[in-house]
Design an enzyme around this catalytic site. Structure first.
Site, PDB file in Angstrom:
ATOM      1  N   SER A 107      34.683 -30.064  -1.522  1.00  0.00           N
ATOM      2  CA  SER A 107      34.021 -29.873  -2.813  1.00  0.00           C
ATOM      3  C   SER A 107      35.006 -29.261  -3.810  1.00  0.00           C
ATOM      4  O   SER A 107      36.056 -29.844  -4.071  1.00  0.00           O
ATOM      5  CB  SER A 107      32.767 -29.018  -2.609  1.00  0.00           C
ATOM      6  N   ASP A 245      25.866 -38.130  -1.195  1.00  0.00           N
ATOM      7  CA  ASP A 245      26.587 -36.975  -1.721  1.00  0.00           C
ATOM      8  C   ASP A 245      26.418 -36.826  -3.226  1.00  0.00           C
ATOM      9  O   ASP A 245      26.439 -37.816  -3.966  1.00  0.00           O
ATOM     10  CB  ASP A 245      28.075 -37.139  -1.393  1.00  0.00           C
ATOM     11  N   HIS A 272      26.288 -33.786   1.222  1.00  0.00           N
ATOM     12  CA  HIS A 272      27.497 -33.039   0.871  1.00  0.00           C
ATOM     13  C   HIS A 272      28.099 -32.265   2.059  1.00  0.00           C
ATOM     14  O   HIS A 272      29.136 -31.622   1.898  1.00  0.00           O
ATOM     15  CB  HIS A 272      27.152 -32.061  -0.260  1.00  0.00           C
TER      16      HIS A 272
END
Length: 295
Positions: A107, A245, A272
Site C-alpha cells: 500500500s 482491491d 487489499h
C-alpha cells in the site's frame, strides 16, 4: 502460514534525531525488508504476516515508521513527506547492516518502495509491490469508480459531506464502512495484527500525506506519479493485488506495463490484504519469486 512470533532481535535506530524501532526475524544474507502501509500505521499487520519467512531461510526486517507504533511520535507535520521517509528507510538499512535487500512495500509502503528504488537502486536485489500504485491521479479515478458502485444517491451524500467538512457524520461513515469491507479486508473477522495496527493509527501522517480516509486522496501525495520513472528500475519486480482491491488491478497493470522486468499476480478472492485473505495462494507466489531472485 502467517503467525505471531517474537522477534529474534529488536533494535532502536536514530533517524533525524528521533528513535525508530526495528524488528528482525531469522538470519542470513537474504533479507526481506518490509515497508508497511498507512501512512501512520504501526508495522504489526505486515510484520506478523511475513515474520514466518524467517523459517524459510530469510532474515525478515520490519520497523515502525517515525510517528507510529513504538517509534517516536513527534508533532511536526513537516516530517510527513515521502522524501524524508525514503531517507529513513536507507538509515535503517545501513544501521542494521542489511546489505542488498528484497524490498517489500504494501500500500503506502509500495509508494515509498518505488521512490526508494529510484533513489537507491544499488540497495536492492528485488522489489515486491503489494496492493499499491504508482500513479495517484489514476488511483483517484479508480476510487471514484468504486464509490459509484454504491449508487448515485450515496455518492451525492458523500460528496456533500466532503464539501461541508462533515465526514464524521454516521451516514458518511456507513458508506466508508461498506467500501472498507468490499475493498480493504473482506474477512468477517479481522486478524488480530490488523486490529492492533488500526487501533493504534496515528492519523497525523495519514491526513497530511493521504487524506481523511481510504477513498479520498487530498494530501501532499495527491499528484504523485512515478509511471514515467518506472523504466529506470532495473531489478526484478513482483506486483500482487486483489481482484477487489481498493488499489485496483488496473493500477497494478499500469505499473507492470511501465516496468522493464515485472510479473503480476491477481488474487481472485482478495481485496487489499491477500496475505490474510488468501494465505494458501499468497505465500507460494511470494516464496517462488524470492527463490528465483536469491543471489
Amino acid at each position: 502460514m502467517w503467525q505471531e512470533l517474537e522477534p529474534d532481535q529488536t533494535q532502536d535506530v536514530t533517524v533525524d534525531g528521533y528513535t525508530v524501532k526495528t524488528y528482525s526475524f531469522g538470519a542470513g544474507d537474504e533479507v526481506l525488508l518490509c515497508l508497511n502501509g498507512g501512512p501512520g500505521l504501526p508495522c504489526d499487520y505486515l510484520r506478523e504476516a511475513h515474520s514466518c519467512l524467517g523459517g524459510e531461510g530469510y532474515r525478515v526486517v520490519a520497523f515502525d515508521q517515525l510517528g507510529t507504533g513504538s517509534s517516536d511520535r513527534p508533532d511536526d507535520t513537516s516530517l510527513w513527506t515521502i522524501s524524508r521517509y525514503v531517507e529513513e528507510v536507507e538509515t535503517v538499512r545501513l544501521a542494521l547492516g542489511l546489505g542488498k535487500v528484497h524490498l517489500l512495500g504494501h500500500s503506502w509502503g509500495g509508494w515509498l518502495g518505488i521512490d526508494y528504488a529510484l533513489t537507491y537502486p544499488d540497495a536492492l536485489k528485488s522489489l515486491i509491490l503489494e496492493d499499491t500504485v504508482a500513479d495517484m491521479p489514476h488511483l483517484a479515478e479508480e476510487l471514484n469508480r468504486l464509490r459509484c458502485a454504491l449508487g448515485s444517491e450515496t455518492v451525492a451524500m458523500m460528496q456533500r459531506h466532503e464539501a461541508e467538512g462533515t465526514m464524521e457524520h454516521p451516514e458518511y461513515q456507513a458508506a466508508i464502512t461498506i467500501l472498507t469491507y468490499r475493498h480493504v479486508c473482506r474477512l468477517s473477522t479481522r486478524p488480530a495484527p490488523i486490529s492492533r495496527s488500526v487501533d493504534d493509527w496515528n492519523k497525523a501522517p495519514y491526513e497530511t500525506m493521504q487524506g481523511p480516509n481510504e477513498f479520498l486522496y487530498i494530501g501532499n501525495l495527491k499528484d504523485w506519479n512515478r509511471i514515467p520513472d518506472l523504466p529506470r528500475i532495473e531489478v526484478p519486480v513482483l506486483i500482487v493485488t486483489g481482484q477487489h482491491d481498493e488499489l485496483t488491478p488496473a493500477c497494478a497493470m499500469k505499473m507492470k506495463l511501465a516496468l522493464k522486468d515485472a510479473e503480476l499476480h491477481v488474487f481472485p478472492n482478495s481485496s487489499h490484504m491477500p496475505f490474510y485473505e488468501e494465505p494458501d495462494a499468497y505465500y507460494p507466489v511470494l516464496l517462488d519469486f524470492l527463490k528465483r531472485n536469491r543471489s
